[in-house]
Design a protein around this motif. Structure first.
Motif, PDB file in Angstrom:
ATOM      1  N   SER A 140      -3.784   1.989  -0.058  1.00  0.00           N
ATOM      2  CA  SER A 140      -4.728   1.952   1.056  1.00  0.00           C
ATOM      3  C   SER A 140      -4.941   0.556   1.614  1.00  0.00           C
ATOM      4  O   SER A 140      -5.255   0.391   2.796  1.00  0.00           O
ATOM      5  N   SER A 143      -1.731  -3.491   4.099  1.00  0.00           N
ATOM      6  CA  SER A 143      -1.873  -3.497   5.552  1.00  0.00           C
ATOM      7  C   SER A 143      -0.545  -3.526   6.293  1.00  0.00           C
ATOM      8  O   SER A 143      -0.476  -3.151   7.458  1.00  0.00           O
ATOM      9  N   LYS A 146       5.149   0.022   5.505  1.00  0.00           N
ATOM     10  CA  LYS A 146       5.889   0.820   6.478  1.00  0.00           C
ATOM     11  C   LYS A 146       6.616   2.002   5.831  1.00  0.00           C
ATOM     12  O   LYS A 146       6.857   3.008   6.496  1.00  0.00           O
ATOM     13  N   GLN A 164      -2.556   8.657   5.186  1.00  0.00           N
ATOM     14  CA  GLN A 164      -3.371   8.314   6.343  1.00  0.00           C
ATOM     15  C   GLN A 164      -3.925   6.899   6.269  1.00  0.00           C
ATOM     16  O   GLN A 164      -4.335   6.339   7.294  1.00  0.00           O
ATOM     17  N   PRO A 166      -2.501   3.651   5.168  1.00  0.00           N
ATOM     18  CA  PRO A 166      -1.743   2.527   5.749  1.00  0.00           C
ATOM     19  C   PRO A 166      -1.541   2.717   7.254  1.00  0.00           C
ATOM     20  O   PRO A 166      -0.920   3.688   7.683  1.00  0.00           O
ATOM     21  N   SER A 167      -2.028   1.789   8.044  1.00  0.00           N
ATOM     22  CA  SER A 167      -2.009   1.953   9.501  1.00  0.00           C
ATOM     23  C   SER A 167      -0.614   1.815  10.104  1.00  0.00           C
ATOM     24  O   SER A 167      -0.347   2.342  11.177  1.00  0.00           O
ATOM     25  N   LYS A 168       0.306   1.090   9.428  1.00  0.00           N
ATOM     26  CA  LYS A 168       1.642   0.859   9.972  1.00  0.00           C
ATOM     27  C   LYS A 168       2.716   1.729   9.316  1.00  0.00           C
ATOM     28  O   LYS A 168       3.911   1.513   9.541  1.00  0.00           O
ATOM     29  N   THR A 197       1.563  13.660  13.364  1.00  0.00           N
ATOM     30  CA  THR A 197       2.000  12.338  12.895  1.00  0.00           C
ATOM     31  C   THR A 197       2.536  12.385  11.480  1.00  0.00           C
ATOM     32  O   THR A 197       3.615  11.856  11.180  1.00  0.00           O
TER      33      THR A 197
END
Length: 468
Positions: A140, A143, A146, A164, A166-168, A197
C-alpha cells in the motif's frame, strides 16, 4: 497473625508469577522480532550480477552494512525465517526498483511496510508454499509500484485493497495459484465491470482456475460471472447461493442456485428468480396458497420446494400440474393440511422419475373412514418417498383412539366400523369401472345366447330379423 503470613506468601507468589509471565512474554517478543530481522545466517549466500543482488537462505553480513546504491533488483531465495521484516530495506538499498521472494517454503507472514518514498516498481513472490494471502499493507505504501507478480504460489484469497492501493499499478500476474472461489474471498472481483480497471490490470485473468471445494478445476472468470449474475438477479429480501455446479457437454458451467427466503414474513413468493434457480426455500412465512408456485412460468424449473411452517390449507392446485411430475423435493410440513387429493398424488408419484423426497408431517390430518384408508394406502405404497411417516398423524381430538396417532400404522378399525372396514369406500372411477364391466358381461352373454339359438333352430336373433 497466621492470616497475615499467608497473605504475604500469596502476594509474593503472585508477584513471582507475574514477573515470570512478563519475562516469557519479553523473550517471545524478542524471538519474534529476531525471526523477522535482516540479520545474516551461517548458511546465507549472496552474489551480485550487474545491478541485481540474489541472496539465498538469508543475507550475508557484508550486504547488511552500509548503503548499496548500485542495487536496483533484489531477489531473496529460500528465506530461512517464518516471517520477513522489510522496514530496513529502504535504508540498505535506497535505489531498489525490483524486489521479490522465490522458492521459499517457510514464509507465512510478511511484516513491516515500505515508506511512502519507496522506489519499488516491481514486487514479485514465487514458490511460497505456505502463503495463502498477501496482506494489502505490504504494497500500500509503494508509491512507485507498477507490477505485482504473484504467480506460482498457493494463494487462495485476494483482497481488493491489495490492487487498489498502489496508485501507479499497471500489471498484475496471478496464475498458477490455489484460488478458493467458494468462500466469498473473491466475490468483490465478480462485481468488477468486465472492462473495469482491475480486470484490465490482471494480465492473466482468463488463465486463473478455481482449486478449492465446489468449483475445483473451473475457470475463475466463469465462476465470477455466475456469482455476479446471482447477486444481480436475486430477489429481495432473499439470499441466493450456488450450492453446486455441473458441466454440460460443451464444457459450459451450469450453476445450481438456492434461493433462501425463509422467515421473511412473505405473503406471496418472490415474483422473479435467478435463471438457474433449482431450490426455493420459503419456510416460516405467511403463504396460504401454492397456486402461483405450480402455475407461473418462472417456477417451472424449480426442483426442490420447501414450504414448511406456512398457512397452506390445501394443495389441490398440484393435481394436473406439469411441475408435480418433474419435481425432486416437496416439503409441506407444519401447514394446515387436513387432506390431499390422494389419486392425484398417486398418479404423479408413478410418473415422476426425479422424485427424491416428500414431507407431509405436522399437519392436522382429518381422520375419518372416507379419507384415511386411501391416504394410509398411499403412505405405505410410497414409504421410501414420503420421508417423515412418523410425523404424519391425526389431528388432536377428544377420541383418544385417533388423536395424534401415526396414520401409517393406525388400525383402520379406529376410524371405520367393522362393516365399513369390510366395505372400503369406493372411488368414482372404480364405480365407473364396475358398471362398464357389468355391461360388457351382459353383451357377451347375449351374444352367446343368440349364437346357440341360431345353431339349434336356424332362426336369426330378433334384432337381426327386424333390421333392413
Amino acid at each position: 497473625m497466621r492470616f497475615l503470613v499467608l497473605r504475604i506468601l500469596f502476594t509474593t507468589l503472585m508477584i513471582g508469577i507475574a514477573a515470570s509471565n512478563t519475562h516469557l512474554k519479553q523473550n517471545h517478543t524478542a524471538l519474534s522480532n529476531r525471526a523477522c530481522t535482516l540479520t545474516g545466517t551461517n548458511k546465507a549466500l549472496c552474489f551480485k550480477s550487474g545491478h541485481e543482488l540474489v541472496c539465498t537462505r538469508g543475507f550475508t553480513n557484508d550486504w547488511l552494512t552500509g548503503v548499496r546504491h548500485e542495487i536496483i533488483s533484489l531477489k531473496i531465495v529460500d528465506w530461512p525465517g517464518s516471517c520477513f521484516n522489510v522496514n530496513r530495506l529502504e535504508y540498505h538499498y535506497p535505489n531498489l526498483r525490483e524486489f521479490g521472494f522465490f522458492n521459499s517454503t517457510l514464509i507465512t507472514k510478511l511484516k513491516g511496510r515500505f515508506t511512502a518514498v519507496s522506489r519499488i516498481e516491481k514486487f514479485s513472490v514465487h514458490g511460497l508454499t505456505s502463503l495463502w494471502e498477501v496482506p494489502a499493507e505490504m504494497v500500500s505504501q509503494m508509491s512507485q509500484l507498477k507490477v505485482i507478480d504473484l504467480r506460482s504460489n498457493v494463494l487462495r484469497h485476494l483482497k481488493a485493497p491489495l490492487l487498489q492501493g498502489p496508485s501507479k499499478l499497471e500489471k498484475v500476474y496471478l496464475s498458477d495459484n490455489k484460488w478458493d472461489c467458494s468462500d466469498g474471498g473473491l466475490d468483490w472481483l465478480a462485481m468488477e465491470h468486465e472492462n473495469g480497471t482491475i480486470r484490465r490490470m490482471i494480465v492473466d485473468y482468463y488463465l486463473l482456475v478455481c482449486h478449492q471445494q465446489l468449483y475445483r478445476g473451473k475457470p475463475l472468470h466463469k465462476v465470477m460471472d455466475i456469482i455476479k449474475m446471482v447477486r444481480e438477479t436475486c430477489p429481495q429480501p432473499c439470499l441466493c447461493a450456488m450450492t453446486h455446479v455441473v458441466t454440460d457437454r460443451a464444457g459450459g458451467i451450469i450453476p445450481l442456485i438456492t434461493v433462501g427466503c425463509a422467515n421473511k414474513k412473505l405473503t406471496v413468493p418472490p415474483t422473479t428468480l435467478p435463471p438457474s434457480a433449482t431450490t426455493l426455500r420459503l419456510e416460516g412465512n405467511k403463504l396460504n396458497t401454492i397456486r402461483s408456485l405450480v402455475q407461473e412460468p418462472q417456477y417451472r424449473k424449480l426442483m426442490d420446494l420447501y414450504l414448511d411452517n406456512n398457512s397452506i390449507p390445501a394443495v389441490k392446485e398440484l393435481e394436473g400440474s406439469e411441475w408435480f411430475t418433474t419435481f425432486r423435493v416437496l416439503s409441506l410440513r407444519g401447514n394446515f393440511l387436513k387432506q390431499i387429493p390422494v389419486y392425484a398424488f398417486d398418479k404423479a408419484f408413478q410418473a415422476n422419475n426425479n422424485i427424491m423426497g416428500v414431507f407431509l408431517g405436522q399437519n392436522p390430518w382429518r381422520c375419518d373412514c372416507h379419507f384415511i384408508p386411501r391416504f394410509q394406502a398411499l403412505l405405505l405404497k410410497y414409504k421410501r418417498i414420503i420421508r417423515d411417516l412418523s410425523d404424519i398423524r391425526c389431528s388432536k381430538s377428544e377420541d383418544k383412539t385417533i388423536s395424534q396417532v401415526q396414520i401409517s400404522t393406525m388400525p383402520l378399525g379406529n376410524v371405520c366400523g367393522r362393516t365399513e372396514t369390510k366395505l372400503m369406500p369406493i372411488s368414482s372411477i372404480n364405480i365407473v369401472n364396475l358398471v362398464l364391466s357389468f355391461l360388457i358381461f351382459i353383451i357377451i352373454g347375449r351374444f352367446l345366447y343368440d349364437w346357440h339359438h341360431f345353431r339349434t333352430t336356424g332362426k336369426l336373433p330378433w334384432l337381426s330379423s327386424i333390421l333392413p
